[in-house]
Structures are given as structure tokens and as C-alpha cells.
Enzyme design. Structure first.
Site: not given
Ligand code: PLP
Length: 844
Positions: A381, A575-576, A581, A686, A690
Site C-alpha cells: 500500500h 483525507k488523513r 497529500k 479511494t 467516491k
Molecule cells: C475513503 C476514506 C478514506 C480514504 O481517503 P483518501 O482520500 O483516499 O486518502 C479515509 N477516511 C475515510 C473516513 C474514508 O471514508
């Protein structure tokens, strides 16, 4: 499995009959109504004095759980009878979020439950809102595991998840004047209605001790401390199928015999229950701080606990199913069992399987190795060097002496193989070996190397990432085992991430496609392309978006007190919080926008596209620079949001405590989302999927799955900027050496922060990390300076595009229409066929 052990010797058919007694409730609202009342009355969790929303939630959830358990049992018996090859997904994280809406949605009993709750005087949405998120994960990796379980169940595949039942999952984030504060989140405070404890599924897991060698030379791990692993099963229903699989979470318990009554009665309470305290620590928190020696030991314990308990369970099930058909042969194990490692956290499954096969089952090395390496596969990952797991040999020796022996033997045999059959690769041994002894004082075990050497298949999570694995990180292994490496581009479940979180848009899609088959066959969304210019669809599409924006605006007001303009462009990055990022790039852009708006005349301002820029995400508690970013965003927000000159044009909001259920509100309501990592650093992402699925446009770099999303939805529908992955190493050198002169806008934004425009907090260290030729920081390692000008240009294009709503809506429809590929159903079907070798096993 509990039921088998409890009925040992009884014919399976009879067990099946016992468990096919009718359920007290059917799918009729009136019966659901009585069942909910029954649960509230006879469930001993609350006093029967009141029946408020919270109790209504628990009673409803327990009623749904009965339905799930019925299906779960049927699925289990069906698998048991048919004995297909089965996959076990090992993951230290699952980010399940809430379960109620998902369960009744997947079971298609949403309407019946909504009616029953109305009769009880409640709205189903309010009841669903009572549920706490199961946040047993950090971010993308854990959420992926949860999406995978949904797809596995929906595709009727014989596969299960294994994880840990953390008492406190991911922390709850609170924003104060100081920035982010972390609070323990007790998701089990009351109880979780979704888990079923299996008192008869218990295994012993050993730590410490030593290796005993018998007179025949066989080895046995003995002594040390023993902790019990107790199974809790969470049923995972598939969509429109009876198949309901299990997420088995292990909890740690000490044995009663380890409670020292003598000590206790002598008043030495702590020493009397020492092992009980140690057991509690194992599943206390997800990712305990690991800066101390103790912290490292605890993390290693957690990882081993998951691996050992799961493998003992897998082996027990294998033997049980085989025993019914005569004696088993270990050579058949890989044709009945596949084990997927979600990143390197469960790497210890490899030496543990070797140990169980050799020391407990009596296999020789070669046979045990053949079985293990044909059973295990590994998903990588990350390529970030600091995120690749390494353990000191000393700590593994201490906690797991037998495993360290096995790891050393794997390493030795691997190196012998290279020398014997690939002598041209000998010079590569230092980077390929598992045990790095270059510092003899402190030998290091490289978990990713152990995984690559021991797995039959290694996969990346997006095409670009898998290419980088083959050509950079694992290039030498790829030259000796070219067939070992695969790509499995991530996906998300369309049930949670569109059907249930965005019911308005879902009905529009179903209406225009004249079918809801897209929910399990997401490629059908491409049928929307022919309507991309249709004015009626535009009107419906835009009103669905508006409804979601309204809900989001209310949520923001409720959580932060900031009121946002519902007609502004809703721009979001959730995101984190991580330097790669680049939330810093986003906020610097926002600061520059603010400064320019301030400088404009009123007439000029009126031509600007009004924006609401939202951020959300948690920073790891010890990650200082990430926490500084959270603080900066909040500081900028309080200045901008209180500046009456520009308030009609810009708001900056930090949405606290980002998690799955918050994402379910934010994603449908957004119009532009930012996926702006330095190219080559985000393995897949991911949330980009979404957003695109919900018709939200993306501004992003050519990184991770962005590359494939852009290909699928069309490059005209994606706001691209930034360096390409191939150029990053060269650009980094130039930046470090001061050969690159950053853009004036970038300098201006940084200078504005340094001038104290957003308060007196010392942002020096954060800003210094963006400087090229400096003695501190990493010389703008993440290339924020390099990418800033093209980022600002892309943002200008966004503003222009938004002014033309017809064009924007078309792009939005085409985004959704192009997302078929990003269903986790597609991803899982590929894993099943190309890695696991398993086939659907639907319950009739
Ligand atoms: C989908 C999701 C992530 C992943 O987000 P990225 O932008 O792909 O890093 C992280 N936290 C939550 C709560 C999510 O639903």
C-alpha cells in the site's frame, strides 16, 4: 466456528436443521414493529422506563441482527457443506462506519423498517444517526478492507475478514485554539449490537519464552506468557443475496488460572492480575504510539496476536472440513485456503504458519515452505520509505524467538537461492535480503521483503503504483519472479458510497437508466453518457446536488457555527492529514485567493466565483507538521470567515472529526474535490473514486488512481496539474540545490503567513519545510513550490468552468458515468480470479 465445536460429532445436516427454526419476525412492518418492541422489552441493556431515540436504535439494530444471524448461519452451513476454497483477509484495520442503514439497505428491508419506526413515532434517519461509527481503522487502507467485505458478500464469495477488536479505535478529533486534540473514542461504551461473541472460539497465543530443542532436533516454542484470543463475529450482509459473511475480530483475555488469588487476598491487587492487565493492553487502541521501546513491543504483540489467532482458526476449520471427508493432506491446504495480507502489518502470519506446520503438525521445512508460499499473498500500500515496516531483530527475538529463527532461515535460503541460480543478482542481495545486518549492533528485519519472498503474488493498488513496484521498489525481485507481480486497482462499494449515502442521485440514475442494475453492475453507469447534454437530466441532477449541499451546509453550521453560502462552489479536501497529500498546497492556494480578493475593488470581486473551501482529516497524534497544518487551516478560517469584505466570496471551514459517517454527508454535497498528492506518492486513493462517483469534479495530480479515473471519465472532465511521477526525483534535486526559482504567487502566500496575518503562532518550521536550499526540513521534498503555479492555473480553470453551469453539469454527469471501473465488486472479482482462485458459492 463455535457451532461446530459445540456439536462435535453431530451430523452437519442435523445442525443445519436446528438452525433453520423460523425467525419471530418477517419482513412485514407490523411484525417488525412488534419485534423492535420485543427487543426493547426483553433485552436487558436498558431499564424499561423510557423508549427514546437511543434505545430505539439499539432495539432496531438487534432486530436487524437476528435477520443477519439467520443468513449468517445459512451461509456458514452452505460453505461447510460445499467446502469450497476460501480466502481469509487479514487486516489490522477495518473502517466499517455505521452498519444499520447498510444492513437494511443490503437486505432490502429499508421500507419495512422505516414504516415500523414511523409507527413507533420515529424517523429512520434519526434512529440511524444514533449509531457510533466502528472506527477500527485510520483511513484508506482500513476503509478498503471494509469495502472489500461488502463486495465479497455481494459476489457470494467464500471469504472472511480477520481483525482485532480494539476497545478504542481511532481517536476522536476536537479542534481548539491549540489545534487538534485527541480524545479516546469508546465505541463499545454501551455495547455494539452487531457483534456476536463466540465463547467457544478461543485460542492461546504465546509471547516471549524460548525455543526448546528435543533430542531428535525438533524445535518447540515454550514458556513465556499466554493470552487467550476470543472471537467476536460481525455479520456482513451482501446486497440482494442471502450470503452473509463474517468479520471475525479477536479480543484478548487472560485465563482465570492466571489470576493469582493468593496475591489478591494478600492485598497485592495489581500483581494478582498482571496478565489480565497485559491482555487488556493488546486490544486497547489502534496504533499505540511507537516511539518508546514499550510501544514498539505492544504493536508487535498486536500484529502477532491477529496472525496467530487467525491462523489457528483457519487450520482448525481446514482440519474439520477435511476430516469429514477422510484424512487431510497438507499439500491440499493451498487448494482450500488462501490468506491475503493487507499491507505488511500481518506479515508475521508467514513465520507463524511455518511454525504451526513444522512444530505442531510435524512437516519438514520444504513441505511447510511449499504450503506457506502457495497460501499467502501480499498487497503493498505504500512506497514511502518511512512507511515501509522495519523491526529490530532484537525485539522479535525477545517477543517471538521461534519466529526469528524461521525468518532467518527464510532469509538464508533466499540468499542461497540467489547465489546458486541468479549469480548476476548477487550484488543486489543487500537491498533484497530480509535481515539487514549492515549495522551489526542493530540488525533490522524488512517486513516487505519477507512478504515478497514468501508470497505467491504481490499486488499494488493502482496501475501507476503497481508499475512503480515493478520498476523501482521491488525491481530486483521482479527480475527473478516477473510473474509474481500484479495490479489490482482499488474500488469502493457502490452501495454505501452512492446508493445509501446519496439516495436522491441514486433514484435519478435509476430513473434514467430504467433499472437499478447499476448497483451491482456499475459499468452500466456509462449509459448516462448519452444524456450528458439533456436539459431535463441537468435540472434533476442539479436539484439533487442542491439538496445535498443544503444538508451539508446545515451540518457545517451545526458542527462549526460557520454559515456558508449554498450557492458558492463547494470545494473539499478530506483525507488523513499528511505532507505528501499536500493540504498545505491547498491552504496556500486559499490564502493567495483571500489576499487577491482583499486587494480587488468591489466590481472586480463581483466577477469572482464564490467558494466554500472545506478541509477534514485527522493528523497522527505525534506527527508535528501535520498538526501544524490543522492549526493553520483553522487559523486562516477564523480570519477569513470573520472578514465581512470578502465573506460573500470565500469561506474556509475545517470539519472536525472526519470519519466514515461524516464522509457520507460531505461527499454527496461537494462539487470539487482535491486529490493533489505529489505524483508517485499516493498508492491509489479511494476518496477520489467516491467523489467522482457522486458527480463531484476532481482537481488532481497524475497520481495513484487519479490517472485511471481521468482516463475513464475523459481528460476534459478532470482538472489536471503538477509534475509527473517520472520527473519527481529530478525536480527534487533541482529544488534542493536551489536551481528552481519558485513562482511569485507562492512567495507571496508564504510571506502573508509570516507577516502574522493569521495570528502569532510560529508557522516558521512549517514554512521552512517548503524552502529549497535549506539546512533544515527536507528541501520541499513534496514539491509544493514546484506545483504551486500549475495548481493555481488549474484553480482558475475551475472558477471559469463553474460559471458555465451547463458545462459543469455535463462534466459532473460524465464523472459519474465513467466510474464503472471503480466498483470494489470489479476489484474483488479480479482478486478472486487472479490471486485467490476462489469461486462464488451462493446460498440457495
Ligand atoms: C475513503 C476514506 C478514506 C480514504 O481517503 P483518501 O482520500 O483516499 O486518502 C479515509 N477516511 C475515510 C473516513 C474514508 O471514508
Amino acid at each position: 466456528m463455535g457451532t461446530e465445536k459445540a456439536n462435535e460429532g453431530a451430523p452437519v445436516q442435523l445442525q443445519g436443521e436446528i438452525f433453520r427454526l423460523p425467525l419471530p419476525s418477517s419482513e412485514k412492518p407490523s411484525e417488525i414493529f412488534s419485534n423492535i418492541v420485543h427487543q426493547a422489552q426483553y433485552n436487558p441493556h436498558f431499564l424499561p422506563l423510557k423508549f427514546d431515540q437511543e434505545q430505539a436504535f439499539y432495539a432496531t439494530a438487534l432486530s436487524v441482527r437476528d435477520q443477519l444471524i439467520k443468513r449468517w448461519n445459512e451461509t456458514y452451513f452452505h460453505f461447510h457443506k460445499n467446502d469450497p476454497k476460501q480466502t481469509y483477509y487479514l487486516s489490522m484495520e477495518y473502517l466499517q462506519g455505521r452498519a444499520l442503514t447498510n444492513a437494511i439497505g443490503n437486505l432490502e428491508i429499508q421500507g419495512a423498517y422505516a414504516d415500523a419506526l414511523t409507527k413507533l413515532g420515529y424517523e429512520i434517519e434519526d434512529i440511524a444517526d444514533q449509531e457510533k461509527d466502528a472506527a477500527l481503522g485510520n483511513g484508506g487502507l482500513g476503509r478498503l478492507a471494509s469495502c472489500f467485505l461488502d463486495s465479497i458478500a455481494t459476489l457470494n464469495l467464500p471469504a472472511w475478514g480477520y481483525g482485532l477488536r480494539y476497545r478504542y479505535g481511532l481517536f476522536r478529533q476536537r479542534i481548539s485554539k491549540e489545534g487538534q486534540e485527541e480524545l479516546a473514542e469508546d465505541w463499545l461504551e454501551k455495547f455494539s449490537p452487531w457483534e456476536v461473541v463466540r465463547h467457544d472460539v478461543v485460542y492461546s497465543v504465546r509471547f516471549f519464552g524460548h525455543v526448546e530443542i528435543s533430542s531428535t532436533g525438533s524445535r518447540k516454542w515454550v514458556d513465556g506468557e499466554i493470552i487467550q484470543a476470543l472471537a467476536y463475529d460481525v455479520p456482513i450482509p451482501g446486497y440482494k443475496t442471502k450470503n452473509t459473511i463474517s468479520l471475525r475480530l479477536w479480543d484478548a483475555k487472560a485465563r482465570a488460572e492466571d489470576f493469582n488469588l493468593f496475591e489478591f487476598n494478600a492485598g497485592h491487587y495489581e500483581s494478582a492480575s498482571q496478565l489480565h492487565i497485559k491482555a487488556q493492553q493488546i486490544c486497547a487502541v489502534l496504533y499505540p504510539g511507537d516511539t518508546t521501546e514499550n510501544g514498539k513491543l505492544l504493536r508487535l504483540k498486536q500484529q502477532f496476536f491477529l496472525c496467530s489467532a487467525s491462523l489457528q482458526d483457519i487450520i482448525a476449520r481446514f482440519k474439520e472440513r477435511r476430516d469429514g471427508k477422510g484424512t487431510y493432506q497438507w499439500t491440499e491446504f493451498p487448494s482450500k485456503v488462501s490468506v491475503q495480507l493487507n499491507d505488511t502489518h500481518p506479515t508475521l502470519a508467514i513465520p507463524e504458519l511455518m511454525r504451526l506446520l513444522m512444530d505442531d503438525e510435524g512437516l519438514g521445512w520444504d513441505q511447510a515452505w511449499d504450503v506457506t508460499s502457495r497460501t499467502v499473498s501480499y498487497t503493498n500500500h505504500t512506497v514511502l520509505p518511512e512507511a515501509l515496516e522495519k523491526w529490530s531483530q532484537a525485539i522479535i527475538w525477545k517477543l517471538l524467538p521461534r519466529h526469528m529463527e524461521i525468518i532467518e532461515e527464510i532469509d538464508k535460503r533466499f540468499k542461497d537461492m540467489i547465489r546458486a541460480t541468479h549469480c548476476d543478482m548477487e550484488t543486489k542481495i543487500p537491498v533484497m535480503q530480509i535481515l539487514d545486518e549492515s549495522n551489526p549492533e542493530k540488525p533490522i528485519v524488512h517486513m516487505a521483503n519477507l512478504c515478497v519472498v514468501s508470497s505467491h503474488t504481490v499486488n499494488g493498488v493502482a496501475q501507476l503504483h503497481s508499475d512503480i513496484l515493478k520498476t523501482e521498489l521491488f525491481v530486483d525481485y521482479a527480475s527473478i519472479w516477473p510473474g509474481k507481480f500484479q495490479n489490482k486497482t482499488n474500488g469502493i462499494t457502490p452501495r454505501r458510497w452512492l446508493r445509501f449515502c446519496n439516495p436522491e442521485l441514486s433514484s435519478i440514475i435509476t430513473k434514467w437508466l430504467k433499472s437499478d442494475a447499476w448497483i451491482t453492475n456499475l459499468d452500466l453507469l456509462s449509459g448516462l453518457r448519452q444524456f450528458a447534454d439533456n436539459v431535463e437530466l441537468h435540472a434533476e441532477w442539479s436539484s439533487a446536488k442542491m439538496a445535498s449541499k443544503r444538508r451539508l451546509a446545515q451540518y457545517i453550521f451545526h458542527k462549526t457555527g460557520v454559515s456558508v453560502d449554498q450557492n458558492s462552489l463547494f470545494d473539499i479536501q478530506i483525507k488523513r492529514i499528511h505532507e505528501y497529500k499536500r493540504q498545505l498546497l491547498n491552504i496556500l492556494g486559499a490564502i493567495y485567493r483571500y489576499k487577491k480578493l482583499k486587494e480587488m475593488s468591489t466590481e472586480e470581486r463581483q466577477k469572482a466565483t464564490p467558494r466554500t473551501i472545506m478541509f477534514g482529516g485527522k493528523a497522527f497524534a505525534t506527527y508535528t507538521n501535520a498538526k501544524r497544518v490543522v492549526k493553520l487551516v483553522n487559523d486562516v478560517g477564523s480570519v477569513v470567515n470573520n472578514d465581512s469584505d470578502i465573506n460573500d466570496y470565500l469561506k474556509i471551514v475545517f470539519v472536525p472529526n472526519y470519519n466514515v459517517s461524516v464522509a457520507e454527508i460531505l461527499i454527496p454535497g461537494s462539487e470539487l474535490s482535491q486529490h493533489i498528492s505529489t505524483a508517485g506518492m499516493e498508492a491509489s486513493g479511494t476518496s477520489n473514486m467516491k467523489f467522482a462517483l457522486n458527480g463531484c469534479l476532481i482537481i488532481g495530480t497524475l497520481d495513484g488512481a487519479n490517472v485511471e479515473i481521468r482516463e475513464e471519465i475523459g481528460e476534459d472532465n478532470f482538472f489536471l496539474f503538477g509534475a509527473k511521477a517520472d520527473n519527481v526525483p529530478r525536480l527534487r534535486k533541482e529544488r534542493e540545490n536551489g536551481l528552481f526559482k519558485p513562482d511569485a504567487r507562492f512567495e507571496e502566500a508564504k510571506h502573508f503567513i509570516r507577516s502574522g496575518a493569521f495570528g502569532s503562532y510560529d508557522y516558521g518550521p512549517l514554512l521552512d519545510s517548503l524552502e529549497g536550499n535549506c539546512g533544515y526540513g527536507r528541501g520541499d521534498y513534496f514539491l509544493v513550490g514546484h506545483d504551486f503555479p500549475s495548481y493555481m492555473d488549474a484553480q482558475d480553470q475551475v472558477d471559469e468552468a463553474y460559471k458555465d453551469q451547463k458545462r459543469w453539469l455535463k462534466m459532473s454527469i460524465l464523472s459519474t458515468a465513467g466510474c464503472g471501473k471503480f466498483s470494489s465488486d470489479r476489484t474483488i472479482a479480479q482478486y478472486a480470479k487472479e490471486i485467490w482462485g476462489i469461486n462464488p458459492c451462493p446460498v440457495p
